[in-house]
Design an enzyme around this catalytic site. Structure first.
Site, mmCIF file in Angstrom:
data_model
loop_
_atom_site.group_PDB
_atom_site.id
_atom_site.type_symbol
_atom_site.label_atom_id
_atom_site.label_comp_id
_atom_site.label_asym_id
_atom_site.label_seq_id
_atom_site.Cartn_x
_atom_site.Cartn_y
_atom_site.Cartn_z
ATOM 1 N N GLN A 66 5.466 52.295 42.674
ATOM 2 C CA GLN A 66 4.109 52.120 43.195
ATOM 3 C C GLN A 66 3.680 53.275 44.087
ATOM 4 O O GLN A 66 2.578 53.784 43.968
ATOM 5 C CB GLN A 66 4.043 50.800 43.973
ATOM 6 C CG GLN A 66 2.634 50.367 44.304
ATOM 7 C CD GLN A 66 2.563 48.901 44.718
ATOM 8 O OE1 GLN A 66 3.545 48.173 44.635
ATOM 9 N NE2 GLN A 66 1.412 48.464 45.165
ATOM 10 N N ASP A 67 4.598 53.715 44.953
ATOM 11 C CA ASP A 67 4.253 54.595 46.059
ATOM 12 C C ASP A 67 5.455 55.469 46.386
ATOM 13 O O ASP A 67 6.586 54.978 46.323
ATOM 14 C CB ASP A 67 3.996 53.680 47.268
ATOM 15 C CG ASP A 67 2.863 54.120 48.146
ATOM 16 O OD1 ASP A 67 1.989 54.838 47.672
ATOM 17 O OD2 ASP A 67 2.878 53.748 49.328
ATOM 18 N N PRO A 68 5.265 56.726 46.786
ATOM 19 C CA PRO A 68 6.421 57.491 47.271
ATOM 20 C C PRO A 68 6.981 56.864 48.554
ATOM 21 O O PRO A 68 6.271 56.178 49.286
ATOM 22 C CB PRO A 68 5.830 58.872 47.576
ATOM 23 C CG PRO A 68 4.525 58.926 46.848
ATOM 24 C CD PRO A 68 4.030 57.509 46.810
ATOM 25 N N GLN A 136 1.265 52.990 50.974
ATOM 26 C CA GLN A 136 0.052 52.812 50.162
ATOM 27 C C GLN A 136 -1.200 53.431 50.786
ATOM 28 O O GLN A 136 -2.323 53.094 50.397
ATOM 29 C CB GLN A 136 -0.182 51.323 49.853
ATOM 30 C CG GLN A 136 0.954 50.749 49.008
ATOM 31 C CD GLN A 136 0.685 49.335 48.555
ATOM 32 O OE1 GLN A 136 -0.375 49.064 48.017
ATOM 33 N NE2 GLN A 136 1.646 48.455 48.752
#
Length: 225
Positions: A66-68, A136
């Site tokens: 989803q996100d780093p 996010q």
């Protein structure tokens, strides 16, 4: 005879998308944030590592994140992966537990997944940057439009691809994968909050290899040590 996959590259399938105004706006936003003194992960040179390390024509498996990671020295452009010498975060620890239970390979001493990427495992986050300490924070700056385009381009890939969709967020992306040639495996997210609800025991690593073997694509060596 060259196949379509051999003639297609990320540049040919994404070149037009990168000319879209929104894409330049993303890059400008990230540049301005850095200039304003904010810490953005991963470093600029690593943002597109997933695409650099896994050429379009070589993609066999896709793992969507989803996100780093938003902590120091973790993110380097590959979903779930951390730099050498950085402890594996909890989700990655659970991935390794399942890998060990599924294939019997030893739990790796590091969390650097570049070996997977170089074998054709595309480790793609939906957002390609994040502000330090703010998960996010870049979810709505346009990255999702671009990474959805990446998934759509893989849907058109002439070879069979196995998509490993972990968690409800990744599973929503299955609507972009309409080509019946491809295979989709779903499981809960490997985070400590949900791993025990079915990620542990999903056997996705052996199942992916079985599917690749059946299609004559060559298996992934998942062992990292």
């Amino acid at each position: 005879m060259t196949t379509m996959a051999e003639t297609q590259t990320w540049q040919t399938v994404l070149g037009e998308e990168k000319q879209e105004p929104y894409f330049q706006e993303i890059l400008d936003f990230v540049k301005k944030e850095r200039k304003a003194g904010k810490i953005i992960y991963p470093p600029q040179k690593d943002i597109f590592n997933a695409l650099k390390l896994t050429p379009y024509e070589a993609v066999k498996v896709v793992i969507l994140g989803q996100d780093p990671y938003h902590g120091p020295n973790q993110a380097h452009g590959l979903a779930f992966s951390v730099r050498p010498g950085v402890p594996a975060p909890p989700s990655l620890q659970n991935i390794f537990k399942e890998l060990h239970a599924d294939l019997g390979v030893s739990i790796p001493s590091h969390g650097f997944l570049e070996k997977w990427a170089k074998q054709g495992v595309l480790l793609l986050n939906a957002a390609l940057t994040v502000e330090a300490g703010k998960p996010q924070s870049h979810a709505n700056i346009g990255w999702h439009r671009f990474t959805d385009k990446v998934i759509e381009s893989l849907n058109d890939h002439p070879e069979v691809i196995v998509f490993l969709l972990w968690g409800s967020y990744a599973q929503k992306k299955s609507q972009l994968i309409t080509n019946l040639r491809h295979r989709i495996l779903k499981a809960p997210h490997p985070s400590p909050l949900s791993a025990a609800r079915g990620f542990l025991g999903c056997r996705h690593f052996s199942k992916a290899n079985q599917l690749l073997h059946e299609m004559g694509r060559g298996e992934i060596d998942w062992a990292l040590d």
